[in-house]
Write a protein that holds these residues in place. Structure first.
Motif, PDB file in Angstrom:
ATOM      1  N   THR A   1       0.836  -1.205   0.000  1.00 39.23           N
ATOM      2  CA  THR A   1       0.000   0.000   0.000  1.00 39.23           C
ATOM      3  C   THR A   1       0.866   1.249   0.000  1.00 39.23           C
ATOM      4  OG1 THR A   1      -1.751  -1.168   1.171  1.00 39.23           O
ATOM      5  CG2 THR A   1      -1.786   1.245   1.296  1.00 39.23           C
ATOM      6  N   ILE A   2       1.919   1.236   0.797  1.00 32.62           N
ATOM      7  CA  ILE A   2       2.824   2.386   0.855  1.00 32.62           C
ATOM      8  C   ILE A   2       3.566   2.537  -0.464  1.00 32.62           C
ATOM      9  CG2 ILE A   2       4.938   3.240   1.978  1.00 32.62           C
ATOM     10  CD1 ILE A   2       3.631   2.187   4.636  1.00 32.62           C
ATOM     11  N   ARG A   3       4.002   1.440  -1.031  1.00 36.26           N
ATOM     12  CA  ARG A   3       4.677   1.492  -2.337  1.00 36.26           C
ATOM     13  C   ARG A   3       3.748   2.087  -3.384  1.00 36.26           C
ATOM     14  NH1 ARG A   3       7.044  -3.763  -5.649  1.00 36.26           N
ATOM     15  NH2 ARG A   3       8.017  -2.578  -7.325  1.00 36.26           N
ATOM     16  N   ARG A   4       2.515   1.637  -3.425  1.00 30.29           N
ATOM     17  CA  ARG A   4       1.538   2.159  -4.389  1.00 30.29           C
ATOM     18  C   ARG A   4       1.328   3.662  -4.182  1.00 30.29           C
ATOM     19  NH1 ARG A   4      -1.397  -1.760  -4.277  1.00 30.29           N
ATOM     20  NH2 ARG A   4      -2.592  -1.407  -2.483  1.00 30.29           N
ATOM     21  N   GLN A   5       1.233   4.088  -2.920  1.00 29.34           N
ATOM     22  CA  GLN A   5       1.037   5.511  -2.625  1.00 29.34           C
ATOM     23  C   GLN A   5       2.242   6.333  -3.078  1.00 29.34           C
ATOM     24  OE1 GLN A   5      -1.727   6.916  -1.675  1.00 29.34           O
ATOM     25  NE2 GLN A   5      -0.807   8.947  -1.737  1.00 29.34           N
ATOM     26  N   VAL A   6       3.437   5.812  -2.885  1.00 26.79           N
ATOM     27  CA  VAL A   6       4.648   6.511  -3.339  1.00 26.79           C
ATOM     28  C   VAL A   6       4.583   6.738  -4.843  1.00 26.79           C
ATOM     29  CG1 VAL A   6       7.149   6.238  -3.725  1.00 26.79           C
ATOM     30  CG2 VAL A   6       6.164   5.777  -1.453  1.00 26.79           C
ATOM     31  N   TYR A   7       4.277   5.694  -5.597  1.00 26.86           N
ATOM     32  CA  TYR A   7       4.263   5.826  -7.055  1.00 26.86           C
ATOM     33  C   TYR A   7       3.088   6.655  -7.546  1.00 26.86           C
ATOM     34  CZ  TYR A   7       8.441   3.141  -7.750  1.00 26.86           C
ATOM     35  OH  TYR A   7       9.755   2.739  -7.746  1.00 26.86           O
ATOM     36  N   GLU A   8       1.956   6.590  -6.881  1.00 29.84           N
ATOM     37  CA  GLU A   8       0.833   7.457  -7.262  1.00 29.84           C
ATOM     38  C   GLU A   8       1.210   8.919  -7.063  1.00 29.84           C
ATOM     39  OE1 GLU A   8      -2.712   6.117  -5.250  1.00 29.84           O
ATOM     40  OE2 GLU A   8      -2.795   4.282  -6.450  1.00 29.84           O
ATOM     41  N   ALA A   9       1.909   9.218  -5.969  1.00 30.60           N
ATOM     42  CA  ALA A   9       2.349  10.589  -5.717  1.00 30.60           C
ATOM     43  C   ALA A   9       3.345  11.046  -6.779  1.00 30.60           C
ATOM     44  CB  ALA A   9       2.961  10.714  -4.325  1.00 30.60           C
TER      45      ALA A   9
ATOM     46  N   GLU B   1       5.663   4.254  11.050  1.00 26.81           N
ATOM     47  CA  GLU B   1       5.290   3.062  10.275  1.00 26.81           C
ATOM     48  C   GLU B   1       5.716   3.216   8.817  1.00 26.81           C
ATOM     49  OE1 GLU B   1       1.217   1.073  11.590  1.00 26.81           O
ATOM     50  OE2 GLU B   1       1.007   3.260  11.382  1.00 26.81           O
ATOM     51  N   VAL B   2       5.516   4.419   8.282  1.00 26.29           N
ATOM     52  CA  VAL B   2       5.889   4.681   6.894  1.00 26.29           C
ATOM     53  C   VAL B   2       7.398   4.618   6.734  1.00 26.29           C
ATOM     54  CG1 VAL B   2       5.877   6.423   5.049  1.00 26.29           C
ATOM     55  CG2 VAL B   2       3.802   6.022   6.427  1.00 26.29           C
ATOM     56  N   ARG B   3       8.140   5.211   7.645  1.00 25.66           N
ATOM     57  CA  ARG B   3       9.602   5.171   7.561  1.00 25.66           C
ATOM     58  C   ARG B   3      10.129   3.737   7.686  1.00 25.66           C
ATOM     59  NH1 ARG B   3      11.862  10.151   7.519  1.00 25.66           N
ATOM     60  NH2 ARG B   3      10.578  11.873   8.252  1.00 25.66           N
ATOM     61  N   ASP B   4       9.518   2.942   8.544  1.00 30.76           N
ATOM     62  CA  ASP B   4       9.906   1.532   8.659  1.00 30.76           C
ATOM     63  C   ASP B   4       9.638   0.805   7.343  1.00 30.76           C
ATOM     64  OD1 ASP B   4      10.679   1.966  11.285  1.00 30.76           O
ATOM     65  OD2 ASP B   4       8.889   1.026  12.158  1.00 30.76           O
ATOM     66  N   SER B   5       8.519   1.115   6.717  1.00 29.27           N
ATOM     67  CA  SER B   5       8.193   0.511   5.425  1.00 29.27           C
ATOM     68  C   SER B   5       9.202   0.951   4.362  1.00 29.27           C
ATOM     69  CB  SER B   5       6.781   0.899   4.995  1.00 29.27           C
ATOM     70  OG  SER B   5       6.490   0.383   3.716  1.00 29.27           O
ATOM     71  N   PHE B   6       9.554   2.237   4.349  1.00 34.35           N
ATOM     72  CA  PHE B   6      10.571   2.729   3.414  1.00 34.35           C
ATOM     73  C   PHE B   6      11.854   1.917   3.574  1.00 34.35           C
ATOM     74  CE2 PHE B   6       9.236   7.492   2.726  1.00 34.35           C
ATOM     75  CZ  PHE B   6       8.059   7.085   2.136  1.00 34.35           C
ATOM     76  N   GLU B   7      12.246   1.642   4.811  1.00 34.02           N
ATOM     77  CA  GLU B   7      13.467   0.864   5.067  1.00 34.02           C
ATOM     78  C   GLU B   7      13.349  -0.544   4.475  1.00 34.02           C
ATOM     79  OE1 GLU B   7      16.416   1.487   6.528  1.00 34.02           O
ATOM     80  OE2 GLU B   7      16.038   3.529   7.222  1.00 34.02           O
TER      81      GLU B   7
END
Length: 148
Positions: A8-16, A39-45
């Protein structure tokens, strides 16, 4: 549980990126998904460990969401009235391929700086002078992806 947020975070990054031309900050992703910034920063890692993102040195913010750069580079891409930044010529052309759009790359010669614009029309790279040179073999790109 936290790892399940990664797609979900990956999709949001690319949509942005597709909307603004740049990868978002962690706080922007957190706000858009109503998540805690940690949570987002952990996901980025985790996404960076999986070679999905490249984070800025000394930061947990995005430097690259391949083929897009979060900072200006010598490979600006124009497509459908939006500017994007490719990390290299390969990525700049990859931006147009990913978008499935015609556009241009305002590239320049790596040794002399001469303008070497490229144009994609009808999904095809138009004839242009020059060559593309990869100084680092593909198999070694991730040894230092920022340099490569």
């Amino acid at each position: 549980m936290a790892q399940s947020l990664d797609p979900t975070i990956r999709r949001q990054v690319y949509e942005a990126v597709l909307t603004t031309g740049l990868p978002p900050l962690a706080r922007e992703v957190a706000a858009s998904l109503n998540l805690d910034e940690a949570e987002v920063r952990d996901s980025f890692e985790r996404l960076a460990a999986g070679r999905v993102l490249v984070l800025q040195e000394g930061s947990r913010e995005i430097l690259m969401a391949p083929p897009f750069s979060a900072v200006p580079t010598p490979f600006p891409v124009e497509a459908a009235g939006q500017r994007y930044w490719g990390n290299c010529i390969w990525d700049a052309l990859g931006v147009l391929a990913m978008l499935k759009r015609d556009g241009s790359v305002a590239a320049s010669c790596g040794c002399c700086g001469s303008s070497m614009p490229l144009r994609v029309d009808g999904g095809t790279l138009q004839p242009a002078a020059g060559i593309v040179h990869f100084a680092v073999p593909v198999r070694r790109w991730w040894e230092d992806i920022v340099f490569t």
